[in-house]
Enzyme design. Structure first.
Site, short mmCIF file in Angstrom:
data_model
loop_
_atom_site.label_atom_id
_atom_site.label_comp_id
_atom_site.label_asym_id
_atom_site.label_seq_id
_atom_site.Cartn_x
_atom_site.Cartn_y
_atom_site.Cartn_z
CD1 TRP A 24 -1.41 2.42 1.59
CD2 TRP A 24 -3.50 0.91 0.63
NE1 TRP A 24 -3.41 3.08 1.44
CE2 TRP A 24 -4.22 2.00 0.96
CE3 TRP A 24 -3.83 0.03 0.61
CZ2 TRP A 24 -5.86 2.23 0.43
CZ3 TRP A 24 -5.25 -0.44 0.27
CH2 TRP A 24 -6.32 0.49 0.20
CG HIS A 54 -3.12 -4.54 6.00
ND1 HIS A 54 -4.68 -4.87 5.69
CD2 HIS A 54 -3.37 -4.21 7.05
CE1 HIS A 54 -5.33 -4.56 7.29
NE2 HIS A 54 -4.16 -4.16 8.33
CG HIS A 58 -3.88 -9.20 4.48
ND1 HIS A 58 -3.35 -8.68 3.03
CD2 HIS A 58 -4.83 -8.19 4.85
CE1 HIS A 58 -4.41 -7.89 2.82
NE2 HIS A 58 -5.20 -7.25 3.58
CG ASP A 60 -8.60 -6.86 6.28
OD1 ASP A 60 -9.20 -5.63 6.16
OD2 ASP A 60 -7.23 -6.43 5.99
CG HIS A 64 -8.05 -3.06 8.40
ND1 HIS A 64 -6.72 -2.45 9.26
CD2 HIS A 64 -8.13 -2.87 7.47
CE1 HIS A 64 -6.56 -1.86 7.86
NE2 HIS A 64 -7.68 -2.35 7.08
CG HIS A 164 -13.29 -2.84 5.39
ND1 HIS A 164 -12.67 -2.15 3.91
CD2 HIS A 164 -11.96 -3.69 5.61
CE1 HIS A 164 -11.62 -2.67 4.00
NE2 HIS A 164 -11.17 -3.64 4.64
N1 LIG Z 1 -1.39 -1.09 4.17
C1 LIG Z 1 -2.66 -0.29 4.37
C2 LIG Z 1 -2.07 1.13 4.98
C3 LIG Z 1 -2.63 2.38 5.36
C4 LIG Z 1 -4.73 2.28 4.95
C5 LIG Z 1 -5.24 0.46 4.43
C6 LIG Z 1 -3.84 -0.70 4.03
C7 LIG Z 1 -4.22 -1.69 3.25
O1 LIG Z 1 -3.46 -2.58 3.54
C8 LIG Z 1 -5.16 -1.93 2.77
C9 LIG Z 1 -5.58 -3.03 3.43
N2 LIG Z 1 -5.58 -4.15 3.00
C10 LIG Z 1 -7.64 -3.02 4.12
O2 LIG Z 1 -7.79 -3.99 4.13
O3 LIG Z 1 -8.15 -2.69 3.49
ZN LIG Z 2 -9.27 -4.62 3.96
ZN LIG Z 3 -5.95 -5.34 4.80
#
Ligand SMILES: Nc1ccccc1C(=O)C[C@H](N)C(=O)O
Ligand SMILES: [Zn+2]
Ligand SMILES: [Zn+2]
Length: 215
Positions: A24, A54, A58, A60, A64, A164
């Protein structure tokens, strides 16, 4: 005498965790260094990894997306093991909505394939998210886990995290960063156990699909 399969085909639907893994934007790059080396006389090689929670494939944890949500170590395992339906959503433009969902009968886990070819070596921010309406509809059908080959169920620029939040409201679980290239639509056994990370907002996961023997 019916023939008995010597083994059921396994599909490894996990990314390789490695330096250079696309993450990300702004998040922790995947780092790996060797801390003990046999070439230096150590009896063994030992490494050290640094990564975002993440990274790659993975699950969540509720922590998160809910400040008081449970961590990765507290998540029950049932949603991550069992029959699932892989849905080919590559033809969807915009976001996956209710109209894009197939008829479901008694399926607890749905995985969406959205990439023609998984972008292993570049960060792609143009993934296909899932609408909160679609998640609510899946929850009504009894779905407990939603998986995607996208890095998130929400769009990258989401500020409201609607998908989410719909997952949280329905106490569902999420797998992100799956690799579903070459996986045909249909039913499989999912085995995808998140790392038991105390305080973790996500758990790195080795996810596989296994063929289901012909009934
Ligand atoms: N690493 C991050 C840093 C900041 C904001 C989002 C992420 C994500 O990785 C999104 C995550 N996988 C999600 O559950 O949507
Ligand atoms: Zn997510
Ligand atoms: Zn995630």
């Amino acid at each position: 005498m019916s023939s008995w399969r010597s083994s059921l085909r396994i599909f490894d639907i996990s990314q390789v965790l490695r330096p250079g893994l696309p993450v990300w934007p702004g998040d922790t790059e995947f780092g790996f260094e060797r801390t003990w080396r046999m070439e230096d006389g150590s009896p063994v090689n030992v490494g050290k990894m640094t990564m975002t929670t993440h990274s790659g494939t993975h699950a969540d944890a509720p922590l998160h997306y809910s400040a008081d949500g449970m961590d990765a170590a507290s998540m029950e395992l049932d949603p991550f093991i069992g029959q699932c339906l892989v849905v080919d959503a590559r033809g969807v433009s915009g976001e996956i909505d209710v109209a894009d969902l197939p008829h479901l009968d008694s399926v607890d886990r749905v995985l969406f394939r959205t990439w023609d070819s998984f972008p292993h070596d570049e960060w792609r921010s143009d993934w296909t998210p899932i609408s909160s309406e679609a998640i609510e509809w899946l929850a009504l059908q009894g779905v407990k886990l939603i998986g995607t080959d996208a890095p998130s169920v929400d769009p990258q620029d989401s500020k409201t995290m609607d998908a989410h939040k719909a997952v949280a409201k329905n106490a569902m679980r999420i797998l992100e960063g799956l690799v579903l290239d070459g996986v045909e639509e249909g039913r499989y056994e999912l085995i995808a156990l998140p790392l038991k990370v105390g305080g973790g907002d996500a758990g790195l996961t080795r996810a596989i699909l296994r063929e289901i023997p012909d009934a």
